[in-house]
Every structure is written in C-alpha cells, then in structure tokens.
Write an enzyme that holds these catalytic residues in place. Structure first.
Site, PDB file in Angstrom:
ATOM      1  N   GLY B  83       0.837  -1.141   0.020  1.00 31.01           N
ATOM      2  CA  GLY B  83      -0.027  -0.003   0.029  1.00 31.01           C
ATOM      3  C   GLY B  83       0.862   1.418  -0.017  1.00 31.01           C
ATOM      4  O   GLY B  83       1.750   1.437   0.832  1.00 31.01           O
ATOM      5  N   THR B  84       0.561   2.127  -0.961  1.00 31.90           N
ATOM      6  CA  THR B  84       1.572   3.152  -1.004  1.00 31.90           C
ATOM      7  C   THR B  84       1.016   4.264  -2.118  1.00 31.90           C
ATOM      8  O   THR B  84       0.021   3.862  -2.651  1.00 31.90           O
ATOM      9  CB  THR B  84       2.877   2.618  -1.594  1.00 31.90           C
ATOM     10  OG1 THR B  84       3.761   3.798  -1.450  1.00 31.90           O
ATOM     11  CG2 THR B  84       2.995   2.150  -2.900  1.00 31.90           C
ATOM     12  N   THR B  85       1.744   5.353  -1.952  1.00 32.51           N
ATOM     13  CA  THR B  85       1.384   6.221  -3.340  1.00 32.51           C
ATOM     14  C   THR B  85       2.778   6.934  -3.705  1.00 32.51           C
ATOM     15  O   THR B  85       3.485   7.422  -3.014  1.00 32.51           O
ATOM     16  CB  THR B  85       0.644   7.433  -3.043  1.00 32.51           C
ATOM     17  OG1 THR B  85      -0.540   7.075  -2.478  1.00 32.51           O
ATOM     18  CG2 THR B  85       0.469   8.495  -4.078  1.00 32.51           C
ATOM     19  N   LYS B 116      10.597   5.451   0.629  1.00 31.30           N
ATOM     20  CA  LYS B 116      10.243   4.641  -0.502  1.00 31.30           C
ATOM     21  C   LYS B 116      10.988   5.157  -1.866  1.00 31.30           C
ATOM     22  O   LYS B 116      10.903   4.411  -2.693  1.00 31.30           O
ATOM     23  CB  LYS B 116       8.857   4.824  -0.750  1.00 31.30           C
ATOM     24  CG  LYS B 116       7.940   4.103   0.291  1.00 31.30           C
ATOM     25  CD  LYS B 116       6.628   4.121   0.134  1.00 31.30           C
ATOM     26  CE  LYS B 116       5.736   3.900   1.546  1.00 31.30           C
ATOM     27  NZ  LYS B 116       4.298   3.793   1.355  1.00 31.30           N
TER      28      LYS B 116
END
Lengths: 237, 288
Positions: B83-85, B116
């Site tokens: 889960g990330t952007t 990240k």
C-alpha cells in the site's frame, strides 16, 4: 502444533462454531506469543521482552526470555514462533563467528541488521515467523534500534515494539518517546533511568491487556560499559 | 553481499535452491551450480538472469504435475507490508520523484516513516511500491549488480540497461507472490519495472493504491514548461491528495529532484501541517 488449525491470522483464536466439514492441513507454524520492545537513547539502548511462552490456551514456560545477546554491543529480541526464533539465533551466532574469524573484528549493529535482512529474505517463500528487533550501539556509540518484518524489510528507528502486544504498545511509545499527537510540549531528551522506568510501566500495561504477555520482564541495557540485565516480575495470570 | 562475491565466499545451501529451471529431479540445476562454484571474475559478463540470492522452497507440497508454476508457498500467518502512493514525472528541469512514507501491514501501520525513494547512484533514483521487504532487497541486489558492472566495464550502465537487468532478474519469480513495482527515475528518463514482467518507458508514472488520486491531480496541471518550484509543488499536492483519500498512504512526503548534475532531496515534510493549511484556505474561501 496440533491445535494450530484453530488459529487465524496473527495467532488469535478463531471463534468456535460449526462451519461444516473442514479439511485440516498441517501448518508448519505455531504462535508462541510474547512481546519485545527496544528503545535507543543518546548513548544507550534498551531491549526488553516478557518471558512467557504460550501456545493456544496453555503456557509452556514462564521463564523463556526473548532477548538474545549477540555481541557486547548488540542484543536481538525475537518473538513469534519459538522454533524459528531458536533456529534464527543459531544461524546468526554461526555467521557472527564466521565473520569474526575471517575479518578479525566483531560485527557492528548495522552490519548485523543488514545480514539479518538477507537471512530472512532467503526464506521469502517459507518465511521465518519471527518479529525481530535489534538494539545496540552503532560505531559512534549512539543507541540504534533496527526493526524487521518477518521477510527481512528493516529500518533504523528510535523505538519499536514487536510481538503480540505491539499494536497496544507502539502508540504509547509514539506518544511518550516521540511526543507525537501532543501540541506545545517540550521535547526533553530521554535519559537512561527514565527510559528504563518507561519500559517497565509500558510492559505492566501490556500484561494487563494482552493474554500472551506476562510472567516476568527481562530488560537488557546496552551501554559502552557492557550489557546489564534486570528481571522484574509481571502478572502471572 | 558484493564483498562476499569478490572473496568467493558462498553459503553452500543444503537444500534445493530456487530459481531452478530443470525438471523436478533432485540434481541441482545448471544455473545454481555455475553460480556456486565458478569464480566470477573479470571474464565474460555473466547471464543477467542469475540471481545472487538463494531461496529455500518448501518441499511440503509435492505436486504430482511438474513445473506448472513456481507458486509453492506456505500459507503465511502474518500480513506483509503493502500500500503506497509514489509518482514520477519529467519536465523541462529534469525529473521529479515523490512518494508517501507509510508502510501498512493488514490494517496496522507497520512504520510511519519509511524511505520509499532510494538513490541507486548519483543520477538514478528508484521509487518502490508493492511489498516492502521485496522492494528493499531487490533494490539492494540491483545496486550491487550495477556497481559490479561499473567496476568490471569501467562505465556506468545506462538507465534502460538497468531496467532491463532488473526485469530479467525478476523474471524467474513471475507467478510467485513477489510483488515489486519500481520506477527508475534517471535524469532524462522514467522507466517502470514490475515483477509481472512489465518494463515501460514514459513521461509520467504513478504507482500504488493511491495512484488514481495522484494521476487526477497530475493530469490537471502537468506540462513540460513548468519551472522547478511549480513542479515540486505539483508533486507534493498530488501526494497530499492521494494520502488524504487513500487509507494505505499517509504520514509524510519525500521528494527527489534529479537533474543532469545528480539528485537533490527535499526535506521530508509532514503532511499534517499541509492539511491544516488547506483547511484554513478552504475556510477563507467559504467566508468570501
């Protein structure tokens, strides 16, 4: 291990109701409970764990600490499946000795963390069910905490809780050590005595609310003088 | 890891290693044999699909049908972080890479301050999304491989070459649950590499659970002729809106700007302040 089919995710017992015929497969994992915590200060690091070893509704042992001394400046705390904890610590000890013999120096905390990451990832498709936290001193003598997930992702932190009560303890540490979610508070640096007291209080809270945490608390305080151990009793019920 | 290799030190695995290409007999495959015993010196460049890490595959589940797919994995009792952007785009002043900093495992925020975006070398930055451990390790492996390439061939591998190398290294794991989606951001190029096998070059990429929200913001205002400050503000705004709407993204925003001179990192910013500023601005607009 024979009751492992009654466990859902994260080792909590599934509710009992008749769901029709189910196929029972052998699961190589079991959940033995336990909580580990590590805090890094300016010139010290603390690794603490409870000493209860449980499985399902039973307690196997009240004196099974989860902190393992790796070198004079590094302590590893691992909780999860006890069988994997034991094997992992054996492998790490062997690798430390090999490094010592070929390089003529002890591994630093950062190097141990990087090595543990590769050891865990080499079992990507059959992971070690262990939540690791390394606490120790880095090359400059400052406290360092490295926290891992079961497949080897790691990160250097100031504080971290892992194991069965981690979701309860981590917000408390965020507030007390990280001063998060508080406005207009002075950020006082953490002294060793205050940190030890905080760790004791935090584990007493965890023992109140988590069934897999209790019996006794083992604290390892790592400073440049060496590693000091303390044992504090916790709730036994 | 690179040091191990140069000293020809190898942990001899006692069990069948992965990846294996041969059929299901017990002999160790050609690839792993060559990898274990050959001295990999300055000779011909090695096959790009060698993976410098051996994996233990559980032999619990003996499949009667051979080789179907490499998806023999034991059911895990714990969730992995996902889960990330993340986003990256090119404009006249170089390349911007931005990402949030939350790592979630199931419903718990495993870590609110993850990196990240990782620099590989002075002109290449990689944004990662997917499973945290996979991305971290594959970035390490990639960094090691292109460093070895640089030492052996006395020149740096191009960004396209790096992307291809990574894609070939990930190929043996296609079909397993390795989940890696990296965007390689060089100073003039953006390439998206994914563990499913995709390798795409483009001008704008956003990856992760919050990417639809980020694309919405970027598509509105992105143009080639933005200046540096506008581009940085745009990237920040896109991540901020994505973290607001996506539960699995949040906490802070990391921003890197890559130019022909190298990469520069902007200080990590807590989006909590940005949210309050935004609320104030809205409040003023409502009042007017």
């Amino acid at each position: 291990m024979f009751v492992s089919q009654n466990f859902g995710e994260s080792g909590k017992m599934k509710e009992y109701h008749y769901a029709g015929p189910t196929e029972h497969r052998f699961s190589p994992y079991a959940f033995n409970g336990g909580t580990v915590l590590a805090v890094a200060g300016e010139d010290f690091a603390i690794v603490a764990s409870d000493t209860r070893l449980s499985e399902g509704y039973s307690i196997h042992s009240r004196d099974s600490p989860k902190c393992y001394k790796l070198t004079d400046t590094t302590v590893l705390g691992c909780s999860g499946f006890h069988g994997d904890c034991l094997t992992l610590t054996k492998i790490i000890d062997a690798r430390l000795k090999m490094y010592k013999h070929s390089n003529n120096k002890t591994m630093t905390s950062g190097a141990i963390a990087a090595m543990l990451s590769t050891i865990l990832y080499s079992r990507r498709f059959f992971p070690y069910y262990v939540y690791n936290i390394i606490g120790g001193l880095d090359e400059q003598g400052k406290g360092a905490v490295y926290s891992f997930d079961p497949v080897g992702s790691y990160q250097r932190d100031t504080y971290k809780a892992g194991g069965s009560a981690s979701a309860m303890l981590q917000p408390l540490l965020d507030n007390q050590i990280g001063f998060k979610n508080m406005e207009g508070v002075e950020h006082v640096p953490l002294t060793k005595d205050k940190a030890v007291q905080l760790v004791k209080d935090v584990f007493v809270s965890a023992a109140e609310r988590d069934v897999y945490t209790g019996d006794a608390l083992r604290i390892c305080i790592v400073t440049k003088e060496g590693i000091e151990e303390q044992n504090i009793p916790l709730r036994k019920d | 890891m690179a040091l191990e290799d140069i000293c020809n030190f190898k942990d001899k695995p006692t069990h069948k290693t992965f990846p294996f290409y041969a059929s299901e007999d017990t002999s160790v495959s050609v690839f792993t044999e060559a990898f274990n015993f050959k001295w990999r010196g300055e000779m011909t460049s090695k096959k790009a699909s060698d993976v410098p890490l051996e994996f233990h595959v559980p032999s619990l589940f003996k499949r009667p049908s051979s080789r179907a797919s490499h998806s023999v994995s034991v059911r895990r009792p714990f969730p992995l972080s996902h889960g990330t952007t993340t986003l990256g785009f090119i404009f006249q002043g170089g390349v911007i890479a931005a990402a949030d900093t939350r790592a979630s495992a199931g419903g718990l925020v495993a870590c609110p301050a993850v990196h990240k975006i990782t620099p590989i070398h002075s002109h290449l930055v990689v944004t990662s999304s997917g499973s945290g451990a996979d991305c971290m390790l594959w970035e390490r492996i990639l960094t090691r491989e292109i460093r070895l390439y640089q030492l052996r061939h006395k020149r740096r591998l191009s960004i396209s070459g790096t992307a291809k190398l990574l894609s070939l290294m990930l190929h043996p794991f296609k079909g397993t649950d390795v989940c890696v989606a990296l965007t390689l951001c060089g100073w003039d190029k953006l390439i998206y590499v994914c563990s499913d096998g995709a390798r795409l070059q483009g001008d704008i990429f956003s990856v992760g659970s919050g990417s639809p929200y980020a694309y919405g913001v970027l598509d509105r205002s992105l143009s080639w002729s933005l200046n540096k400050e506008e581009a940085i503000l745009l990237a920040r705004e896109a991540v901020f809106r994505a973290t607001h709407r996506d539960a699995y993204s949040g906490n802070n925003v990391d921003l890197f700007h890559v130019t022909a001179e190298g990469w520069r990192q902007r200080q990590r910013e807590d989006l909590k302040e940005e949210y309050y500023r935004d609320m104030e601005k809205r409040g003023k607009k409502m009042d007017n």
